[in-house]
Write a protein that holds these residues in place. Structure first.
Motif, short mmCIF file in Angstrom:
data_model
loop_
_atom_site.label_atom_id
_atom_site.label_comp_id
_atom_site.label_asym_id
_atom_site.label_seq_id
_atom_site.Cartn_x
_atom_site.Cartn_y
_atom_site.Cartn_z
N UNK A 185 -20.40 5.55 -7.19
CA UNK A 185 -19.82 4.10 -6.73
C UNK A 185 -18.15 4.39 -7.00
N UNK A 186 -18.04 4.74 -8.25
CA UNK A 186 -16.61 4.76 -8.86
C UNK A 186 -15.82 6.15 -7.89
N UNK A 187 -16.50 7.11 -7.52
CA UNK A 187 -15.89 8.30 -6.83
C UNK A 187 -15.54 7.76 -5.39
N UNK A 188 -16.75 7.09 -4.90
CA UNK A 188 -16.67 6.55 -3.51
C UNK A 188 -15.42 5.50 -3.50
N UNK A 189 -15.31 4.71 -4.45
CA UNK A 189 -14.04 3.88 -4.49
C UNK A 189 -12.78 4.81 -4.51
N UNK A 190 -12.78 5.44 -5.32
CA UNK A 190 -11.42 6.37 -5.66
C UNK A 190 -11.05 7.02 -3.94
N UNK A 191 -12.33 7.52 -3.18
CA UNK A 191 -11.85 7.70 -1.91
C UNK A 191 -11.23 6.86 -1.00
N UNK A 192 -11.84 5.63 -1.03
CA UNK A 192 -11.44 4.40 -0.41
C UNK A 192 -9.97 3.81 -0.95
N UNK A 193 -9.62 4.13 -2.05
CA UNK A 193 -8.53 3.72 -2.39
C UNK A 193 -7.19 5.03 -1.90
N UNK A 194 -7.66 6.17 -1.91
CA UNK A 194 -7.02 7.26 -1.54
C UNK A 194 -6.74 7.17 0.01
N UNK A 195 -7.37 6.40 0.79
CA UNK A 195 -7.29 6.35 2.41
C UNK A 195 -6.51 5.07 2.46
N UNK A 196 -6.14 4.15 1.57
CA UNK A 196 -5.10 3.19 1.56
C UNK A 196 -3.89 3.81 1.27
N UNK A 197 -3.46 4.93 1.60
CA UNK A 197 -2.36 5.88 1.09
C UNK A 197 -1.11 5.08 0.98
N UNK A 198 -0.79 4.20 2.13
CA UNK A 198 0.50 3.53 1.82
C UNK A 198 0.61 2.53 0.89
N UNK A 199 -0.51 2.31 0.07
CA UNK A 199 -0.25 1.14 -0.78
C UNK A 199 -0.40 1.85 -2.30
N UNK A 200 -0.69 3.44 -2.23
CA UNK A 200 -0.73 3.90 -3.57
C UNK A 200 0.52 3.84 -4.55
N UNK A 201 1.64 4.01 -3.78
CA UNK A 201 2.87 3.78 -4.77
C UNK A 201 2.99 2.34 -5.46
N UNK A 202 2.61 1.57 -4.66
CA UNK A 202 2.75 0.21 -5.35
C UNK A 202 1.42 -0.10 -6.57
N UNK A 203 0.34 0.53 -5.93
CA UNK A 203 -0.84 0.31 -6.98
C UNK A 203 -0.41 0.69 -8.34
N UNK A 204 -0.01 2.00 -8.20
CA UNK A 204 0.26 2.86 -9.45
C UNK A 204 1.74 2.38 -10.23
N UNK A 205 2.36 1.74 -9.55
CA UNK A 205 3.75 1.12 -10.35
C UNK A 205 3.24 -0.35 -11.03
N UNK A 206 2.08 -0.90 -10.60
CA UNK A 206 1.62 -2.21 -11.34
C UNK A 206 1.27 -1.81 -12.87
N UNK A 207 1.11 -3.13 -13.61
CA UNK A 207 0.70 -3.13 -14.87
C UNK A 207 -0.62 -2.30 -15.50
#
Length: 114
Positions: A67-89
């Motif tokens: 489940x965690x691996x599949x979620x990681x893929x879903x997050x990667x698909x939301x690539x336009x939000x990766x920069x924001x996501x990794x810049x959070x707390x």
């Protein structure tokens, strides 16, 4: 479970991360499948605000490896939000978890987005 029916409310600021983390650790069967699906379907919405990123961070740390691996893929698909996501707390732990969970090409794609 009634809590899963109120998933969108859980994603708002407050105790969402705590509640989702507890659910991920303790729900089983159909409830676990439903919770996982809700998180996966909500990645674009969750990844654009701090409390949602906290929930994604908890989901990347708790639960089945598949489940965690599949979620990681879903997050990667939301690539336009990766920069924001990794810049959070929660960004550094999310990034570490993504790198641990993604395969080689996934890691390369992630790093190219940063």
């Amino acid at each position: 479970s009634h809590l899963l029916d109120e998933f969108s409310e859980l994603t708002k600021p407050g105790f969402g991360r705590f509640v989702v983390e507890k659910l991920l650790r303790h729900v089983i069967g159909q409830q676990r499948i439903r919770l996982t699906e809700l998180i996966e379907q909500s990645v674009p919405d969750l990844a654009c605000h701090q409390s949602g990123c906290a929930i994604l961070g908890a989901a990347l740390e708790c639960g089945d490896l598949a489940d965690r691996c599949r979620l990681a893929e879903f997050i990667l698909e939301a690539s336009d939000q990766i920069a924001f996501l990794v810049d959070t707390k929660y960004g550094s732990s999310i990034l570490t978890n993504l790198l641990d969970l993604l395969d080689g090409p996934g890691c390369q794609r992630l790093l190219s987005l940063l």
